[in-house]
Scaffold this motif. Structure first.
Motif, PDB file in Angstrom:
ATOM      1  N   GLY A 130       8.614  52.231  82.653  1.00  0.00           N
ATOM      2  CA  GLY A 130       9.101  53.418  81.964  1.00  0.00           C
ATOM      3  C   GLY A 130      10.549  53.280  81.534  1.00  0.00           C
ATOM      4  O   GLY A 130      11.321  52.492  82.089  1.00  0.00           O
ATOM      5  N   THR A 131      10.915  54.071  80.537  1.00  0.00           N
ATOM      6  CA  THR A 131      12.282  54.144  80.033  1.00  0.00           C
ATOM      7  C   THR A 131      12.858  55.500  80.415  1.00  0.00           C
ATOM      8  O   THR A 131      12.192  56.524  80.230  1.00  0.00           O
ATOM      9  CB  THR A 131      12.307  53.998  78.498  1.00  0.00           C
ATOM     10  N   LYS A 163      14.108  59.051  80.571  1.00  0.00           N
ATOM     11  CA  LYS A 163      14.027  60.132  79.595  1.00  0.00           C
ATOM     12  C   LYS A 163      15.289  60.979  79.693  1.00  0.00           C
ATOM     13  O   LYS A 163      15.583  61.569  80.736  1.00  0.00           O
ATOM     14  CB  LYS A 163      12.800  61.008  79.860  1.00  0.00           C
ATOM     15  N   TYR A 222      10.659  59.725  83.059  1.00  0.00           N
ATOM     16  CA  TYR A 222      10.605  58.507  82.256  1.00  0.00           C
ATOM     17  C   TYR A 222       9.623  58.664  81.101  1.00  0.00           C
ATOM     18  O   TYR A 222       8.672  59.438  81.176  1.00  0.00           O
ATOM     19  CB  TYR A 222      10.175  57.313  83.125  1.00  0.00           C
ATOM     20  N   GLU A 223       9.896  57.928  80.056  1.00  0.00           N
ATOM     21  CA  GLU A 223       8.974  57.834  78.927  1.00  0.00           C
ATOM     22  C   GLU A 223       8.266  56.486  78.973  1.00  0.00           C
ATOM     23  O   GLU A 223       8.810  55.518  79.513  1.00  0.00           O
ATOM     24  CB  GLU A 223       9.731  57.969  77.596  1.00  0.00           C
ATOM     25  N   ARG A 224       7.081  56.450  78.407  1.00  0.00           N
ATOM     26  CA  ARG A 224       6.320  55.193  78.369  1.00  0.00           C
ATOM     27  C   ARG A 224       6.142  54.774  76.910  1.00  0.00           C
ATOM     28  O   ARG A 224       5.085  54.937  76.307  1.00  0.00           O
ATOM     29  CB  ARG A 224       4.960  55.396  79.046  1.00  0.00           C
ATOM     30  N   ARG A 225       7.220  54.253  76.336  1.00  0.00           N
ATOM     31  CA  ARG A 225       7.202  53.881  74.924  1.00  0.00           C
ATOM     32  C   ARG A 225       7.730  52.465  74.668  1.00  0.00           C
ATOM     33  O   ARG A 225       7.715  52.003  73.527  1.00  0.00           O
ATOM     34  CB  ARG A 225       8.058  54.867  74.099  1.00  0.00           C
TER      35      ARG A 225
END
Length: 448
Positions: free
Chosen positions: A171-172, A174, A356-359
């Motif tokens: 994850g990144t 957020k 977190y973002e999953r991009r």
């Protein structure tokens, strides 16, 4: 830009990231090599200079939220030498851990377990390199190889050729839009940088500070407890949009949604039914806190009332409407969602426990997007692609919408790794180099 260093070797597999997902895959590939009679040439690239799992968030109160039996291997192969039990045995702590009477090791210990397992695959890992992108290599209109471009700490770019990739980049952080302007302000930081950022704050020298924590999940709660226990000079406001901090539902029947067999159930549903299942169990994983931690926080706040010394607060139903940096601190304008009234509070630091973002897979695979079907995957986690893309692309940790809530967690690592590993052998096995050695495997438990 410096010239990209390009060796001629073609790997069977390059894994992006060497966190728990790809580490579990490395173990599964070792087992599959034994049963298939030949090994795949796999290399895993990780941007960290040494092995760490959430290393910047390992506060003293951080505990794992799932059983140690859901380690890298045990659900698939409980006799594996890479199990958490064998790790304890090798570290001469098995009896001590049993005496703790818990299924939940602290994250500090689990991080050590993962590092211990990763050491056995040191020759298959390249640390200190950040993968920048994955490019197609065209050959008569077909893509049989991929080019993985990475950059090391010295700024040198490296290129590797491979027949397949497994993206497990995680994850990144957020960051809410209101706080994006603070990226260079050391007083505002995401929880993913908790320990290193905290080390630069005056509270580490015993100086008084008022700190805001934005968020209502496990990370926010752990930061609250750590600041309370470790820094007597700190006053904390936890700012929560919901009407209350909510407990994670980890009851036995609900926990079955994290069982590997549940992945099939979710995947076989239509897209609307999948979303309903994920939404139904959202409170098992998102914006929730372990009940033990909730009770600790409530106890801290209660004792403040008894002593009439109000050091901390949990501000529920509050929305951050504005954030302003001043020489004296960070001013947050908070709206009370019950009344609509706004108040401005000044803090010396702000911790963003905002998830977190999953991009990251979309950014890494952008050069391949014309060949991919919007990053959708099959049951084996292989990205669906046009016939021109013959090199295989797999995703680990980006498939929650199709494979269920467990996709971003530790629960299905052993089974998923074996499924991806078998798919890789089905795709690449005939091209693999017939060579394999097991000398780096850790010592297995022996019967008395």
């Amino acid at each position: 830009m410096s010239q990209i260093h390009f060796p001629q070797k073609v790997h069977d597999l390059v894994g992006v990231g060497f966190g728990p997902s790809n580490l579990a895959l490395a173990i599964a590939l070792e087992e599959l090599a034994q049963t298939n009679g030949h090994a795949l040439d796999a290399l895993f690239i990780d941007k960290q200079v040494d092995y760490r799992w959430h290393g910047n968030t390992l506060a003293t109160q951080s505990e794992l939220q799932i059983s140690f039996l859901k380690d890298l291997v045990s659900l698939r192969n409980p006799t594996s030498p890479y199990s958490f039990v064998n790790y304890l045995h090798q570290k001469q702590r098995l009896v001590d851990f049993i005496n703790l009477g818990t299924f939940y090791p602290c994250r500090l210990e689990y991080n050590d377990y993962l590092r211990w397992a990763a050491e056995h695959f040191a020759t298959q890992a390249s640390y200190g390199e950040e993968v920048l992108r994955i490019e197609p290599v065209l050959d008569s209109g077909r893509i049989r190889h991929l080019k993985v471009i990475s950059r090391d700490a010295q700024g040198q770019e490296h290129g590797r050729l491979t027949r397949s990739v497994v993206v497990g980049s995680g994850g990144t952080p957020k960051v809410p839009g209101i706080f994006t302007a603070f990226k260079d302000d050391p007083r505002v930081f995401h929880h993913s940088r908790y320990l290193s950022s905290l080390a630069g704050l005056p509270c580490t020298e015993g100086k008084p500070m008022r700190i805001a924590i934005i968020g209502s999940g496990q990370s926010a709660a752990e930061a609250f407890i750590d600041l309370n226990d470790s820094f007597a000079s700190v006053k904390v406001d936890m700012i929560v949009r919901a009407s209350a901090l909510k407990p994670a539902d980890d009851s036995p029947f609900v926990n079955e949604v994290f069982a590997p067999v549940y992945t099939d159930l979710v995947f076989n549903q239509s897209s609307p039914e999948r979303k309903k299942l994920i939404d139904e169990y959202h409170n098992t994983n998102y914006s929730v806190v372990d009940i033990d931690l909730l009770e600790r926080i409530y106890g801290i706040l209660y004792r403040q009332k008894v002593a009439h010394q109000f050091r901390h607060a949990v501000l529920c139903r509050r929305q951050v409407q504005a954030a302003t940096a001043t020489a004296d601190g960070i001013e947050l304008t908070l709206e009370d969602l019950s009344t609509g009234q706004q108040q401005t509070h000044r803090y010396d630091a702000v911790i963003l426990a905002t998830g977190y973002e999953r991009r990251s897979h979309r950014e890494l695979l952008a050069p391949l997007q014309d060949y991919l079907q919007d990053y959708s995957v099959g049951r084996d986690y292989r990205a669906l692609a046009s016939s021109d893309l013959q090199a295989a692309v797999y995703l680990q940790g980006f498939c929650e919408a199709t494979h269920g809530l467990s996709d971003t967690l530790l629960s299905v690592l052993p089974i998923r790794a074996a499924e991806i590993g078998q798919s890789l052998y089905d795709t690449l096995g005939k091209q693999a180099v017939p060579a394999f050695a097991t000398s780096h495997a850790p010592t297995a438990l022996t019967s008395a």
